[in-house]
Design a protein around this motif. Structure first.
Motif, mmCIF file in Angstrom:
data_model
loop_
_atom_site.group_PDB
_atom_site.id
_atom_site.type_symbol
_atom_site.label_atom_id
_atom_site.label_comp_id
_atom_site.label_asym_id
_atom_site.label_seq_id
_atom_site.Cartn_x
_atom_site.Cartn_y
_atom_site.Cartn_z
ATOM 1 N N PRO A 1 9.874 11.790 -1.741
ATOM 2 C CA PRO A 1 9.328 13.143 -1.580
ATOM 3 C C PRO A 1 8.803 13.343 -0.172
ATOM 4 O O PRO A 1 8.480 12.378 0.528
ATOM 5 C CB PRO A 1 8.186 13.180 -2.609
ATOM 6 N N PRO A 2 8.717 14.581 0.278
ATOM 7 C CA PRO A 2 8.206 14.843 1.635
ATOM 8 C C PRO A 2 6.802 14.277 1.817
ATOM 9 O O PRO A 2 5.988 14.269 0.895
ATOM 10 C CB PRO A 2 8.215 16.371 1.724
ATOM 11 N N ALA A 3 6.523 13.815 3.017
ATOM 12 C CA ALA A 3 5.221 13.223 3.308
ATOM 13 C C ALA A 3 4.150 14.291 3.412
ATOM 14 O O ALA A 3 4.401 15.419 3.828
ATOM 15 C CB ALA A 3 5.290 12.434 4.607
ATOM 16 N N VAL A 4 2.935 13.926 3.022
ATOM 17 C CA VAL A 4 1.762 14.752 3.245
ATOM 18 C C VAL A 4 1.232 14.436 4.642
ATOM 19 O O VAL A 4 1.111 13.270 5.024
ATOM 20 C CB VAL A 4 0.678 14.465 2.192
ATOM 21 N N SER A 5 0.925 15.451 5.416
ATOM 22 C CA SER A 5 0.484 15.241 6.793
ATOM 23 C C SER A 5 -0.981 14.794 6.824
ATOM 24 O O SER A 5 -1.878 15.543 6.417
ATOM 25 C CB SER A 5 0.659 16.528 7.609
ATOM 26 N N VAL A 6 -1.212 13.564 7.286
ATOM 27 C CA VAL A 6 -2.571 13.040 7.434
ATOM 28 C C VAL A 6 -2.625 12.162 8.673
ATOM 29 O O VAL A 6 -1.612 11.606 9.106
ATOM 30 C CB VAL A 6 -3.021 12.209 6.206
ATOM 31 N N GLU B 1 9.667 5.703 0.044
ATOM 32 C CA GLU B 1 8.469 6.337 0.599
ATOM 33 C C GLU B 1 7.846 5.464 1.682
ATOM 34 O O GLU B 1 7.474 5.955 2.757
ATOM 35 C CB GLU B 1 7.443 6.587 -0.500
ATOM 36 N N ALA B 2 7.691 4.178 1.399
ATOM 37 C CA ALA B 2 7.065 3.285 2.369
ATOM 38 C C ALA B 2 7.885 3.200 3.651
ATOM 39 O O ALA B 2 7.346 3.344 4.760
ATOM 40 C CB ALA B 2 6.883 1.897 1.748
ATOM 41 N N LEU B 3 9.173 2.969 3.524
ATOM 42 C CA LEU B 3 10.011 2.828 4.713
ATOM 43 C C LEU B 3 9.999 4.096 5.553
ATOM 44 O O LEU B 3 9.967 4.037 6.786
ATOM 45 C CB LEU B 3 11.441 2.479 4.303
ATOM 46 N N SER B 4 10.006 5.253 4.888
ATOM 47 C CA SER B 4 10.025 6.507 5.635
ATOM 48 C C SER B 4 8.749 6.712 6.440
ATOM 49 O O SER B 4 8.714 7.523 7.368
ATOM 50 C CB SER B 4 10.241 7.687 4.685
ATOM 51 N N ARG B 5 7.701 5.980 6.105
ATOM 52 C CA ARG B 5 6.430 6.064 6.825
ATOM 53 C C ARG B 5 6.231 4.876 7.767
ATOM 54 O O ARG B 5 5.132 4.671 8.289
ATOM 55 C CB ARG B 5 5.284 6.179 5.825
ATOM 56 N N GLY B 6 7.276 4.086 7.950
ATOM 57 C CA GLY B 6 7.200 2.958 8.860
ATOM 58 C C GLY B 6 6.518 1.740 8.301
ATOM 59 O O GLY B 6 6.121 0.846 9.060
#
Length: 380
Positions: A177-182, A301-306
């Motif tokens: 799912p799209p990331a929440v901006s934080v 999800e994890a990979l998409s956030r590095g």
């Protein structure tokens, strides 16, 4: 095919869409529906009362989610899925307004829709579970070309009975799912983001992190309960039905003795910004699975956030995690400990680049192609 296509997406009765915290299937549905609509499809969502996902229409069949009952004895809960499907069937019979049904309800969905024959639209079911379950059903079910299937990984489909393989239109990997901006600072903790159950290996994660000297955060519900205080209160009040739940027994016997609030913490169910902060600040996502997980949205999800992933090489995981580049696959506890010491070798940019192949828009395009193939084989 997209513009004008009318799709009934059946999410089932277990959790709202999007889910509040844990909810694998419901997270997939919440990721897919907006992209189908963006592509021009008209989407009706069959779900439970508290769902908040925007759709063109909703069928809210049961008032409350039924997930907390899902692991109870069959003779106490078998009516829940059927009650939900009764509402779906009533809508399909009363309203000729859908071209295709996209079903996500294990076994009960295809069996009921298949029994309806031409009274129901052509149906595609996404298979979210281990396909060695229910061998009597999957080895005998005949959708007569009108009920077909989509797998979420090649490894999942390899485990399926041949009868099911022959009725599967294709493999559509899950997207994050799209990331929440934080804005978050890097943390020191490793994270397990999954419901607490023996198959997910939270006890193994706790032992490994203690040995590696890395603090561990466990995020996910126990038997559908995402509030640690509520779980402890109900157990203290003598809720014997809850205590008999297999996930509660696993928590009490194998996991809670390792949770000390410092080196190992359980934060309960998390969602939205709280989940995003935990994930983005983690040194690694741990997936010490004891089962062949078919889809693993949490990994994407994890990979998409590095964030690199360290886990066991079962099911879909080896096809998602490139060993030595985006994380590590380790066969046993000792190797997991060794790999946690090598996290600095992983470049977060490589993780993000790898995740670009699993986008929500791409997942929707693949499903639209499968809908088109299904409808071509079942002309009205």
């Amino acid at each position: 095919m997209s513009g004008g296509l009318r799709v009934l997406v059946n999410a089932g009765p277990w959790l709202p869409v999007p889910p509040e915290g844990y909810g694998g299937i419901e997270t997939v549905v919440a990721t897919l529906v907006p992209e189908l609509r963006r592509a021009g499809a008209h989407v009706t969502l069959a779900t439970v009362g508290p769902s908040t996902l925007e759709a063109d229409d909703h069928l809210r069949i049961l008032d409350e989610p039924a997930f907390r009952s899902i692991a109870m004895p069959y003779n106490r809960v078998s009516g829940l899925a059927h009650a939900h499907m009764q509402g779906v069937v009533a809508a399909l019979r009363d309203q000729d307004r859908w071209d295709v049904v996209h079903d996500h309800l294990e076994v009960v969905g295809p069996s009921v829709l298949g029994a309806m024959g031409t009274a129901a639209p052509p149906t595609l079911q996404t298979l979210h579970w281990d396909l060695r379950k229910h061998p009597e059903f999957y080895s005998r079910f005949d959708g007569r070309g009108r009920v077909r299937f989509a797998a979420v990984s090649a490894s999942q489909l390899e485990r399926a009975p041949r009868n099911l393989q022959e009725q599967t239109l294709g493999v559509v990997p899950l997207a994050a799912p799209p990331a929440v901006s934080v804005d978050v600072e890097p943390g020191e903790h490793a994270l397990v983001l999954a419901r607490i159950t023996a198959d997910k290996g939270q006890d193994l994660a706790a032992r490994v992190c203690r040995r590696a000297g890395i603090p561990l955060v466990l995020a996910g519900p126990v038997a559908g309960i995402g509030d640690p205080a509520e779980l402890e209160r109900r157990l203290a009040d003598g809720d014997e039905a809850l205590r008999a739940h297999p996930d509660v027994q696993y928590w009490l016997d194998e996991v809670r003795p390792l949770v000390d609030g410092t080196s190992v913490r359980w934060v309960g169910g998390v969602a939205g910004e709280a989940k995003e902060r935990l994930l983005r600040s983690a040194r690694a996502l741990l997936t010490p699975n004891r089962w062949a997980e078919p889809g693993a949205t949490g990994v994407v999800e994890a990979l998409s956030r590095g964030v690199p992933v360290v886990g066991t090489p079962l099911g879909v995981l080896p096809s998602l995690v490139e060993h030595g580049r985006t994380g590590f696959m380790a066969a046993d506890e000792d190797e997991l400990v060794r790999r946690l010491a090598e996290l600095d070798r992983i470049d977060p940019r490589a993780c993000r680049e790898a995740a670009e192949q699993w986008t929500p828009a791409g997942m929707a395009r693949q499903y639209l192609d499968l809908y088109a193939r299904l409808l071509e084989a079942n002309p009205s």
